[in-house]
Design an enzyme around this catalytic site. Structure first.
Site, PDB file in Angstrom:
ATOM      1  N   LYS A  24      44.317  -4.223 -48.520  1.00  0.00           N
ATOM      2  CA  LYS A  24      45.239  -5.269 -48.989  1.00  0.00           C
ATOM      3  C   LYS A  24      44.817  -6.601 -48.365  1.00  0.00           C
ATOM      4  O   LYS A  24      44.697  -6.712 -47.135  1.00  0.00           O
ATOM      5  CB  LYS A  24      46.650  -4.886 -48.553  1.00  0.00           C
ATOM      6  CG  LYS A  24      47.751  -5.539 -49.330  1.00  0.00           C
ATOM      7  CD  LYS A  24      49.076  -4.913 -48.887  1.00  0.00           C
ATOM      8  CE  LYS A  24      50.258  -5.520 -49.548  1.00  0.00           C
ATOM      9  NZ  LYS A  24      51.501  -5.097 -48.875  1.00  0.00           N
TER      10      LYS A  24
HETATM   11  C1  E4P Z   1      54.345  -5.791 -50.855  1.00  0.00           C
HETATM   12  O1  E4P Z   1      53.330  -5.166 -50.775  1.00  0.00           O
HETATM   13  C2  E4P Z   1      55.153  -6.233 -49.719  1.00  0.00           C
HETATM   14  O2  E4P Z   1      54.960  -5.319 -48.660  1.00  0.00           O
HETATM   15  C3  E4P Z   1      56.628  -6.247 -49.973  1.00  0.00           C
HETATM   16  O3  E4P Z   1      56.959  -5.791 -51.268  1.00  0.00           O
HETATM   17  C4  E4P Z   1      57.332  -7.469 -49.540  1.00  0.00           C
HETATM   18  O4  E4P Z   1      58.701  -7.326 -49.785  1.00  0.00           O
HETATM   19  P1  E4P Z   1      59.785  -8.288 -49.097  1.00  0.00           P
HETATM   20  O5  E4P Z   1      59.704  -9.624 -49.766  1.00  0.00           O
HETATM   21  O6  E4P Z   1      61.101  -7.611 -49.364  1.00  0.00           O
HETATM   22  O7  E4P Z   1      59.433  -8.379 -47.638  1.00  0.00           O
END
Ligand code: E4P
Length: 215
Positions: free
Chosen positions: A83
């Site tokens: 990622k």
């Molecule tokens: C995506 O990969 C992120 O880890 C995540 O969905 C972020 O979510 P949040 O905005 O609730 O922290």
């Protein structure tokens, strides 16, 4: 539609996996920080439970560091997906890794052209953050719809992964908009199975049966 869980909590991952409908896992540095555990060790544990894609986010913000971390993380298990943030360095790393056959999840996507660029670089997944856009009075679902349209226009193979999903209505809208995947907190996965009329109906069925036949 594929369903990923968005957590680094092993217990939640096991419970979600036991439902039999879990396709993958996403983690990020904030989620790991909450667990207070070594990132690599937790990824190993997650990959022993879930065989689908498990996203491991890099901490480096420069190309060389990203590539080094990607190499280390990719060795953990064959289902690790690297990622990367959508930045200039992140895009370069995405292209280099994709060319080598390493899968990437391009994160922190907040506008359609970011999604277009990472698709051109061969990303496996793009993660538009719906909830965080809604938080600043923008329209997260509009971003999902626009990316869907752009990817369909040109036949890009990058999977549209709806991220920052906060509630079941987001999930319904993502499914209707044709998101390929949604990554969801465990609390929302549980809500996806709930309706008060299901509980009321079940209670009544069992009461009626008991009245008629005892037991
Ligand atoms: C995506 O990969 C992120 O880890 C995540 O969905 C972020 O979510 P949040 O905005 O609730 O922290």
């Amino acid at each position: 539609m594929e369903l990923y869980i968005d957590t680094a909590n092993l217990d939640e991952i096991k419970q979600a996996n036991d439902l039999g409908v879990l396709d993958g896992v996403t983690t990020n540095p904030s989620l790991i920080a909450k667990e207070k555990i070594d990132y690599g060790k937790r990824l190993e544990e997650i990959c022993r439970v879930v065989k689908g894609p498990v996203s491991a986010e890099v901490i480096s913000v420069e190309y060389e560091g990203m590539m080094k971390e990607a190499g280390e993380r990719a060795k953990i298990a064959p289902n690790i997906v690297i990622k990367l943030p959508i930045t200039v360095d992140g895009l370069r790393a995405c292209k280099a890794l994709s060319d080598k056959g390493v899968k990437t999840n391009m994160t922190l996507c907040f506008q359609p052209l970011q999604a277009l660029m990472v698709a051109k670089a061969g990303a496996f997944l793009v993660s538009p953050f719906i909830g965080r856009l809604d938080d600043v009075a923008e329209d997260g679902m509009d971003l999902i719809q626009r990316i869907r349209q752009i990817y369909d226009n040109f036949g890009y193979k990058t999977k549209l992964l709806a991220a920052s999903v906060r509630h079941p209505k987001h999930m319904v809208d993502c499914a209707l908009a044709g998101a390929d995947v949604a990554t969801v907190p465990f609390s929302v996965i549980k809500q996806m199975l709930q309706h008060p009329l299901t509980d009321v109906g079940l209670k009544k069925f069992l009461e009626d049966y008991k009245k008629a036949f005892g037991g």
